[in-house]
Scaffold this active site. Structure first.
Site, PDB file in Angstrom:
ATOM      1  N   ARG A 108       2.954   5.736  -3.411  1.00 60.27           N
ATOM      2  CA  ARG A 108       3.894   6.799  -3.832  1.00 60.27           C
ATOM      3  C   ARG A 108       4.254   6.513  -5.240  1.00 60.27           C
ATOM      4  O   ARG A 108       4.658   7.370  -5.908  1.00 60.27           O
ATOM      5  CB  ARG A 108       5.191   6.375  -3.009  1.00 60.27           C
ATOM      6  CG  ARG A 108       5.134   6.689  -1.568  1.00 60.27           C
ATOM      7  CD  ARG A 108       5.849   5.878  -0.509  1.00 60.27           C
ATOM      8  NE  ARG A 108       6.085   6.678   0.899  1.00 60.27           N
ATOM      9  CZ  ARG A 108       5.340   6.315   1.787  1.00 60.27           C
ATOM     10  NH1 ARG A 108       3.924   5.575   1.508  1.00 60.27           N
ATOM     11  NH2 ARG A 108       5.462   6.876   3.063  1.00 60.27           N
ATOM     12  N   ARG A 110      -6.578   1.400  18.189  1.00 62.38           N
ATOM     13  CA  ARG A 110      -6.155   0.042  17.774  1.00 62.38           C
ATOM     14  C   ARG A 110      -5.841  -0.406  19.363  1.00 62.38           C
ATOM     15  O   ARG A 110      -5.991  -1.792  19.280  1.00 62.38           O
ATOM     16  CB  ARG A 110      -5.228  -0.129  17.074  1.00 62.38           C
ATOM     17  CG  ARG A 110      -5.813   0.239  15.875  1.00 62.38           C
ATOM     18  CD  ARG A 110      -4.626  -0.273  14.273  1.00 62.38           C
ATOM     19  NE  ARG A 110      -5.180   0.040  13.097  1.00 62.38           N
ATOM     20  CZ  ARG A 110      -4.676   0.141  11.945  1.00 62.38           C
ATOM     21  NH1 ARG A 110      -3.217   0.327  12.052  1.00 62.38           N
ATOM     22  NH2 ARG A 110      -5.448   0.304  10.880  1.00 62.38           N
ATOM     23  N   LYS A 163      -4.846   5.809  14.899  1.00 65.02           N
ATOM     24  CA  LYS A 163      -5.102   5.027  13.551  1.00 65.02           C
ATOM     25  C   LYS A 163      -6.225   5.142  13.315  1.00 65.02           C
ATOM     26  O   LYS A 163      -7.008   5.908  13.397  1.00 65.02           O
ATOM     27  CB  LYS A 163      -4.187   3.531  13.444  1.00 65.02           C
ATOM     28  CG  LYS A 163      -2.713   3.252  13.806  1.00 65.02           C
ATOM     29  CD  LYS A 163      -1.823   4.018  12.724  1.00 65.02           C
ATOM     30  CE  LYS A 163      -0.473   3.879  12.914  1.00 65.02           C
ATOM     31  NZ  LYS A 163       0.034   4.623  12.041  1.00 65.02           N
ATOM     32  N   LYS A 184       0.799  -1.293  -0.012  1.00 68.29           N
ATOM     33  CA  LYS A 184       0.085  -0.009   0.020  1.00 68.29           C
ATOM     34  C   LYS A 184       0.921   1.261  -0.108  1.00 68.29           C
ATOM     35  O   LYS A 184       0.568   2.228  -0.686  1.00 68.29           O
ATOM     36  CB  LYS A 184      -1.044  -0.223   1.203  1.00 68.29           C
ATOM     37  CG  LYS A 184      -1.881   1.087   1.253  1.00 68.29           C
ATOM     38  CD  LYS A 184      -3.130   0.815   2.219  1.00 68.29           C
ATOM     39  CE  LYS A 184      -2.916   0.634   3.536  1.00 68.29           C
ATOM     40  NZ  LYS A 184      -2.576   2.181   4.223  1.00 68.29           N
ATOM     41  N   SER A 185       1.927   1.382   0.906  1.00 66.80           N
ATOM     42  CA  SER A 185       2.742   2.437   0.825  1.00 66.80           C
ATOM     43  C   SER A 185       3.521   2.777  -0.547  1.00 66.80           C
ATOM     44  O   SER A 185       3.377   4.137  -0.748  1.00 66.80           O
ATOM     45  CB  SER A 185       3.971   2.143   1.723  1.00 66.80           C
ATOM     46  OG  SER A 185       3.196   2.178   3.061  1.00 66.80           O
ATOM     47  N   ARG A 240      -8.876  11.674  12.648  1.00 65.49           N
ATOM     48  CA  ARG A 240      -7.469  11.796  12.879  1.00 65.49           C
ATOM     49  C   ARG A 240      -6.642  12.894  12.709  1.00 65.49           C
ATOM     50  O   ARG A 240      -7.062  13.965  12.120  1.00 65.49           O
ATOM     51  CB  ARG A 240      -6.909  10.569  11.887  1.00 65.49           C
ATOM     52  CG  ARG A 240      -7.596   9.292  11.904  1.00 65.49           C
ATOM     53  CD  ARG A 240      -7.086   8.281  11.051  1.00 65.49           C
ATOM     54  NE  ARG A 240      -5.689   7.837  11.401  1.00 65.49           N
ATOM     55  CZ  ARG A 240      -5.106   7.241  10.443  1.00 65.49           C
ATOM     56  NH1 ARG A 240      -5.554   6.842   9.354  1.00 65.49           N
ATOM     57  NH2 ARG A 240      -3.803   6.991  10.813  1.00 65.49           N
ATOM     58  N   ASP A 272       1.722  -1.352  12.026  1.00 58.38           N
ATOM     59  CA  ASP A 272       0.426  -1.671  11.516  1.00 58.38           C
ATOM     60  C   ASP A 272       0.052  -3.232  11.893  1.00 58.38           C
ATOM     61  O   ASP A 272      -1.071  -3.481  11.608  1.00 58.38           O
ATOM     62  CB  ASP A 272       0.202  -1.555   9.989  1.00 58.38           C
ATOM     63  CG  ASP A 272       0.188  -0.211   9.533  1.00 58.38           C
ATOM     64  OD1 ASP A 272      -0.241   0.947  10.345  1.00 58.38           O
ATOM     65  OD2 ASP A 272       0.322   0.216   8.306  1.00 58.38           O
ATOM     66  N   SER A 313       6.871   8.897  12.586  1.00 59.47           N
ATOM     67  CA  SER A 313       5.784   8.779  11.377  1.00 59.47           C
ATOM     68  C   SER A 313       6.254   9.033   9.927  1.00 59.47           C
ATOM     69  O   SER A 313       6.918  10.144   9.465  1.00 59.47           O
ATOM     70  CB  SER A 313       4.656   9.981  11.712  1.00 59.47           C
ATOM     71  OG  SER A 313       3.903   9.965  10.593  1.00 59.47           O
TER      72      SER A 313
HETATM   73  C1  S3P Z   1       2.423   4.570   6.078  1.00 55.47           C
HETATM   74  C2  S3P Z   1       3.009   5.141   7.272  1.00 55.47           C
HETATM   75  C3  S3P Z   1       2.364   4.534   8.608  1.00 55.47           C
HETATM   76  C4  S3P Z   1       1.242   3.294   8.413  1.00 55.47           C
HETATM   77  C5  S3P Z   1       0.684   3.592   7.397  1.00 55.47           C
HETATM   78  C6  S3P Z   1       1.205   3.920   5.895  1.00 55.47           C
HETATM   79  C7  S3P Z   1       3.132   5.249   5.052  1.00 55.47           C
HETATM   80  O1  S3P Z   1       1.647   5.691   9.229  1.00 55.47           O
HETATM   81  O2  S3P Z   1       0.686   3.300   9.837  1.00 55.47           O
HETATM   82  O3  S3P Z   1      -0.531   2.441   7.225  1.00 55.47           O
HETATM   83  O4  S3P Z   1       2.632   4.732   3.844  1.00 55.47           O
HETATM   84  O5  S3P Z   1       3.703   6.166   5.165  1.00 55.47           O
HETATM   85  P1  S3P Z   1       2.414   6.619  10.316  1.00 55.47           P
HETATM   86  O6  S3P Z   1       3.589   7.061   9.568  1.00 55.47           O
HETATM   87  O7  S3P Z   1       1.598   7.787  10.583  1.00 55.47           O
HETATM   88  O8  S3P Z   1       2.909   5.827  11.620  1.00 55.47           O
END
Ligand code: S3P
Length: 448
Positions: free
Chosen positions: A33, A360, A356, A28-29, A129, A329, A177
């Site tokens: 991007r 959680r 989150k 997903k990340s 959030r 996560d 983060s």
């Molecule tokens: C993510 C960073 C994380 C993660 C999220 C995806 C990202 O959040 O919990 O699911 O893609 O940069 P945080 O950076 O706020 O911890």
């Protein structure tokens, strides 16, 4: 986004061993991007293995609204024609971020250094959030923010007015983060001079890897035990061919299911093992889990392997808080694994879990209690007394796990349900589509 329609309750019944081979969807990340950077590069970026979850589609819709062309070919390749750094268009309507914190925070960074005004809206979960964590540094770069009348403050809906030119800053992250880090680096892309982010605790480094891959002038140094990331702005990004590796956060649900359901033996293909993401695998191995890496290789500049997971007698541990960012996560599903381990598992340093998609810690404490686990919530974590392998009782009758629009609560309690005596009903499986659209099919296939 579609999951905010009617809730879809589902009962996860006890299942025998998990057996077979699955391939997890794209990370997903990295998918977010790929779309964002492709949309900023001049020319055609091609992406295979993109996660087609609702969160990533929200990012794609936003980048289209700001001028990029993003299309899927019949061969399931995604083709992105970017507008160039500095050339994002003013979106005509509000950007609907659905459930996605990553889309919101990273895009707030992107638009902060463009001379455009953008309004961000989201679902009930996202609208609670905290956005102050990106508003603070981006305001220092020159962007300004107005909350929509009636909104609570530093939450969605909000409107961002970008600064062009923006001002480069040096910013030490007050929370670990990757989203905040990435927002600043993306803002830095169109900011004259050098923007610097200091990370006291390393977080996932996909932004750094991909920005470099797209040709941005970005470099990382170590100073006094901190990571210092610098980006020179007004970059021109070059289009890329990207193969997105599988998401370790999605694999985690099947890793835990394989470890706790007696007799299981599963092969999970295509799991991304970037060290900034692989904490769950180390922790589960420390607990006695049998997780074997097969065919270690590189995909899209990231380490990847297939994982063979076999049912294992797990034991409780004190989880080192230093690993939290590399598995932030994965705690909901780790709590499930710990509920069936022998002895006590102590997890601390989890403050971030409270902000989150849901809180959680509280939500998993309530869910696991309902399923008969022995869990104690503490301010920054959870203490779990495991059953030494005995299945959890599960939930009989009408009670349901409240998932609070949180995909990872739904999938974690699905795993708890198949490993229970009576099964577990969750109130809504709709949000699973935000990150793992074929979760139900893969689960059905392995437990058939
Ligand atoms: C993510 C960073 C994380 C993660 C999220 C995806 C990202 O959040 O919990 O699911 O893609 O940069 P945080 O950076 O706020 O911890």
């Amino acid at each position: 986004m579609s999951h905010s329609s009617q809730p879809r309750p589902h009962r996860f019944s006890p299942k025998g061993p998990l057996a077979g081979t699955i391939r997890v969807p794209g990370d997903k990340s990295i998918s977010h991007r790929s779309i964002m950077l492709g949309a900023l590069a001049v020319g055609e970026t091609r992406v295979t293995g993109l996660l087609e979850g609702e969160d990533v589609m929200a990012t794609a819709a936003a980048m289209r609204a700001m001028g990029a062309t993003i299309e899927k070919t019949p061969e399931s390749e995604w083709v992105i024609n970017g507008v160039g750094v500095g050339a994002l268009l003013q979106p005509e309507t509000a950007l609907d971020m659905g459930n996605s914190g990553t889309s919101t925070r990273l895009l707030m960074g992107l638009v902060a250094s463009h001379g455009i005004t953008a309004t961000f809206v989201g679902d009930a979960s996202l609208s609670k959030r905290p956005m102050g964590r990106v508003i603070d540094p981006l305001s220092a770069m020159g962007a300004s923010y107005t909350a929509t009348p009636g909104a609570k403050g530093q939450t969605l809906p909000l409107t961002s007015v970008g600064a062009q030119p923006a001002v480069p800053i040096t910013y030490r992250l007050p929370v670990a983060s990757a989203q905040v880090k990435s927002a600043i680096l993306l803002a830095g892309l169109n900011t004259p001079g050098i923007t610097t982010v200091i990370e006291p605790v390393p977080t996932r480094d996909h932004s750094e890897r991909m920005l470099k891959g797209f040709g941005a002038d970005l470099w990382v140094e170590e100073a006094n035990g901190e990571r210092v990331i610098r980006i020179r702005g007004e970059a021109e990004l070059k289009p890329q061919i990207i193969d997105v590796p599988g998401d370790p956060s999605s694999a985690a649900f099947f890793i835990v299911a394989g470890l706790i359901v007696p007799g299981s033996d599963v092969l999970i293909r295509n799991v991304g093992l970037n060290p900034t993401r692989a904490g769950i695998i180390h922790v589960l191995r420390q607990m006695g889990g049998s997780i074997e890496e097969v065919d270690a290789r590189e995909v899209g500049g990231e380490p990847v392997a297939d994982l063979r997971v076999r049912h294992s007698a797990l034991h409780g541990i004190d989880v080192d808080p230093a690993v939290v960012p590399s598995m932030v996560d994965e705690f909901p599903v780790l709590f499930v694994a710990a509920s069936l381990a022998r002895g006590r598992t102590v997890c601390t340093g989890l403050e971030e879990l409270r902000v989150k998609e849901s809180d959680r810690i509280t939500v998993m404490r309530q869910a696991l209690e309902l399923a008969g686990a022995h869990v104690t919530e503490i301010e920054d974590g959870m203490i779990i007394e495991g059953t030494a392998g005995a299945p959890l009782p599960g939930i009989s009758g009408e009670a349901q796990v409240a998932t609070h629009l949180d995909h990872r609560i739904a999938m974690s309690m699905a795993v708890a349900g198949i490993a229970s005596q009576h099964g577990v009903t969750v109130d809504d499986i709709g949000p699973i589509a935000t990150s793992f659209p074929n979760f139900m099919d893969l689960l059905a296939g392995l437990t058939a």
